[in-house]
Design an enzyme around this catalytic site. Structure first.
Site, PDB file in Angstrom:
ATOM      1  N   ARG A  46      -1.284  67.945  76.743  1.00 50.22           N
ATOM      2  CA  ARG A  46      -1.841  68.815  75.694  1.00 50.22           C
ATOM      3  C   ARG A  46      -2.395  67.945  74.563  1.00 50.22           C
ATOM      4  O   ARG A  46      -3.432  68.225  73.990  1.00 50.22           O
ATOM      5  CB  ARG A  46      -0.785  69.796  75.166  1.00 50.22           C
ATOM      6  CG  ARG A  46      -1.249  70.533  73.933  1.00 50.22           C
ATOM      7  CD  ARG A  46      -0.401  71.718  73.489  1.00 50.22           C
ATOM      8  NE  ARG A  46       0.996  71.680  73.850  1.00 50.22           N
ATOM      9  CZ  ARG A  46       1.936  70.955  73.232  1.00 50.22           C
ATOM     10  NH1 ARG A  46       1.628  70.194  72.194  1.00 50.22           N
ATOM     11  NH2 ARG A  46       3.186  70.973  73.651  1.00 50.22           N
ATOM     12  N   ASP A 182     -22.011  77.386  64.216  1.00 47.18           N
ATOM     13  CA  ASP A 182     -21.931  77.621  65.658  1.00 47.18           C
ATOM     14  C   ASP A 182     -23.299  77.244  66.236  1.00 47.18           C
ATOM     15  O   ASP A 182     -24.297  77.939  65.997  1.00 47.18           O
ATOM     16  CB  ASP A 182     -21.585  79.097  65.898  1.00 47.18           C
ATOM     17  CG  ASP A 182     -21.449  79.431  67.374  1.00 47.18           C
ATOM     18  OD1 ASP A 182     -22.053  78.733  68.200  1.00 47.18           O
ATOM     19  OD2 ASP A 182     -20.742  80.418  67.685  1.00 47.18           O
TER      20      ASP A 182
HETATM   21  O1  P1T Z   1     -16.936  83.174  75.289  1.00 49.87           O
HETATM   22  P1  P1T Z   1     -16.413  81.999  74.513  1.00 49.87           P
HETATM   23  O2  P1T Z   1     -16.535  80.694  75.221  1.00 49.87           O
HETATM   24  O3  P1T Z   1     -15.059  82.230  73.934  1.00 49.87           O
HETATM   25  O4  P1T Z   1     -17.417  81.819  73.248  1.00 49.87           O
HETATM   26  C1  P1T Z   1     -17.607  82.817  72.287  1.00 49.87           C
HETATM   27  C2  P1T Z   1     -18.973  82.664  71.674  1.00 49.87           C
HETATM   28  C3  P1T Z   1     -19.096  81.979  70.482  1.00 49.87           C
HETATM   29  N1  P1T Z   1     -20.297  81.789  69.897  1.00 49.87           N
HETATM   30  C4  P1T Z   1     -21.422  82.261  70.444  1.00 49.87           C
HETATM   31  C5  P1T Z   1     -22.741  82.043  69.756  1.00 49.87           C
HETATM   32  C6  P1T Z   1     -21.373  82.969  71.649  1.00 49.87           C
HETATM   33  O5  P1T Z   1     -22.518  83.418  72.178  1.00 49.87           O
HETATM   34  C7  P1T Z   1     -20.122  83.181  72.285  1.00 49.87           C
HETATM   35  C8  P1T Z   1     -19.996  83.970  73.545  1.00 49.87           C
HETATM   36  N2  P1T Z   1     -21.107  84.776  73.812  1.00 49.87           N
HETATM   37  C9  P1T Z   1     -21.288  85.586  74.875  1.00 49.87           C
HETATM   38  C10 P1T Z   1     -20.388  85.751  75.849  1.00 49.87           C
HETATM   39  C11 P1T Z   1     -22.567  86.305  74.907  1.00 49.87           C
HETATM   40  O6  P1T Z   1     -22.976  86.810  75.990  1.00 49.87           O
HETATM   41  O7  P1T Z   1     -23.226  86.394  73.869  1.00 49.87           O
END
Ligand code: P1T
Length: 419
Positions: A46, A182
């Site tokens: 971890r 992001d």
């Molecule tokens: O799904 P995950 O790996 O937990 O990520 C979440 C996430 C975070 N930030 C952005 C900009 C994202 O698009 C997403 C996940 N988005 C999708 C599943 C989608 O179809 O928009």
């Protein structure tokens, strides 16, 4: 090194015992110690894993962290079990009751974690603000704002934030504020927020970094030594780490990130132009189009415009549904950023967890369709979208005349939607 060399070599070194060029998938959960506390630097998986380290070092260098190994063993890069788990770690850096400014147009799950988890469990006070307007952002930000969270381009409306201007305005009000971008839609190929003054970059590695729709993961990168130490502590203390196998898959995906992003961008540009001239389209949103209200910012801030397009089909929900049911190459599915093209309906699918009133304000309407343009032949993709428009016109979907090749036999309502 330029970016297309970095995606192959950055932060990588041959495996020291065998010389293996790609890191083996180290599945061991623990590591032998010579004497209590005397070990090779690896104690427990971890906390330390060589396969995860290889990915973490790679993404740290791609996002422009200049930390050395003595500053942080993975140069400020961190892998998590999902994008939302990486966000969870950022929230753990805050203190109960802290004030947060979040861009109003973000992935539905990001909105949900702030509003329905963190507000309750941590008492975070989250303001959703249109950060594409720097003046609005400045009015919302206070000297007590502890975290600013933006996406650029945003999901799904593809709005941009002027990252340099936001960073300058935020640090002027509170030098201690944590700025997170992001960067999932842009990827480091097209934009590097740390170089523009942000503290942390976040990714859903599930998307372009992985690139093949076969892994769920998240990453954080910081170029700040003290922040890297805090994230490292929380990554281990909270524990939602990326598995060795997933780390390997994401690293493998990144090796082709440069060529994939080039192709995604080229094809999306062609398709956006084509959609814009189509009589059944109300409006196309793509940062590379001159009609995008922030096109000058896109040209200044981004090196490419990415593979995501949103557009409003003329008509109502029925037309949108027929369109979505009738395309064959574009798979109707959540997610994005893979080699295969995907299509989805944000209001019903990815952004269903955003409160309806907020969706209305943002423009996430029943006729909004989001495309993740893959790397197939662009003429085939355009021909496929033409089938969607024909079905939207004809009041029937194309499924009976031409079944989706290898696709699902029939569509059932999903059990227990994740609102
Ligand atoms: O799904 P995950 O790996 O937990 O990520 C979440 C996430 C975070 N930030 C952005 C900009 C994202 O698009 C997403 C996940 N988005 C999708 C599943 C989608 O179809 O928009």
């Amino acid at each position: 090194m330029r970016m297309s060399t970095r995606v192959i070599h950055a932060g990588q070194r041959p495996e020291p015992v065998t010389g293996a060029v790609m890191p083996p998938i180290f599945t061991s959960s623990t590591y032998a110690q010579r004497s209590p506390g005397e070990h090779t630097g690896f104690e427990y998986s971890r906390s330390h894993n060589p396969t995860r380290y290889a990915l973490e070092r790679m993404i740290a260098r791609l996002e422009g962290s200049t930390l050395s190994e003595s500053d942080d063993v993975t140069f400020g890069g961190f892998g998590f079990a999902s994008g939302l788990a990486a966000m969870d770690c950022v929230c753990e850096l805050l203190t109960a009751g802290d004030e947060v400014v979040c861009f109003d147009d973000v992935y539905g799950g990001t909105n949900r974690q702030f509003q329905r988890v963190r507000a309750r469990s941590q008492g975070l006070r989250v303001k959703f603000v249109d950060c594409s307007d720097v003046a609005k952002f400045e009015r919302a930000m206070t000297p007590k704002t502890a975290l600013v969270w933006v996406e650029s381009p945003s999901n799904p409306m593809l709005k941009l934030c002027d990252l340099r201007a936001i960073a300058r305005a935020a640090k002027a009000k509170n030098p201690g504020v944590l700025l997170v971008c992001d960067n999932t839609f842009a990827t480091p190929m097209n934009q590097r927020p740390i170089e523009l003054g942000f503290d942390v970059v976040h990714h859903s590695a599930t998307k372009y970094l992985g690139g093949h729709s076969d892994v769920v993961g998240g990453v954080l990168v910081t170029g700040n030594r003290e922040l890297a130490q805090r994230i490292r502590f929380h990554q281990n203390a909270v524990g939602a780490v990326m598995s060795p196998f997933d780390s390997y898959l994401v690293l493998r995906g990144i090796k082709t990130l440069a060529v994939r992003m080039e192709r995604h961008g080229e094809s999306a540009g062609r398709i956006a132009d084509w959609l814009e001239s189509h009589s059944q389209v109300d409006r196309v949103i793509y940062p590379g189009l001159a009609s995008h209200p922030q096109h000058p910012l896109a040209k200044r801030q981004m090196e490419g415009f990415g593979g995501m397009i949103t557009f409003f089909v003329k008509g109502g929900l029925d037309e949108a549904r027929r369109f979505l049911e009738s395309v064959h190459l574009f798979t109707l599915a959540e997610s994005l950023g893979g080699v295969e093209s995907l299509i989805e309906h944000p209001a019903i699918m990815t952004h269903a967890s955003v409160p309806p009133e907020m969706r209305r304000e943002l423009g996430i309407s029943d006729t909004l369709i989001r495309l993740s343009v893959g790397i197939e032949d662009v003429e085939d993709l355009i021909a496929d979208l033409s089938l969607g428009f024909a079905a939207a016109r004809s009041r029937s979907n194309g499924r009976t005349s031409r079944p989706r090749e290898g696709g699902p036999a029939g569509r059932k309502a999903a059990p227990g939607r994740r609102r």
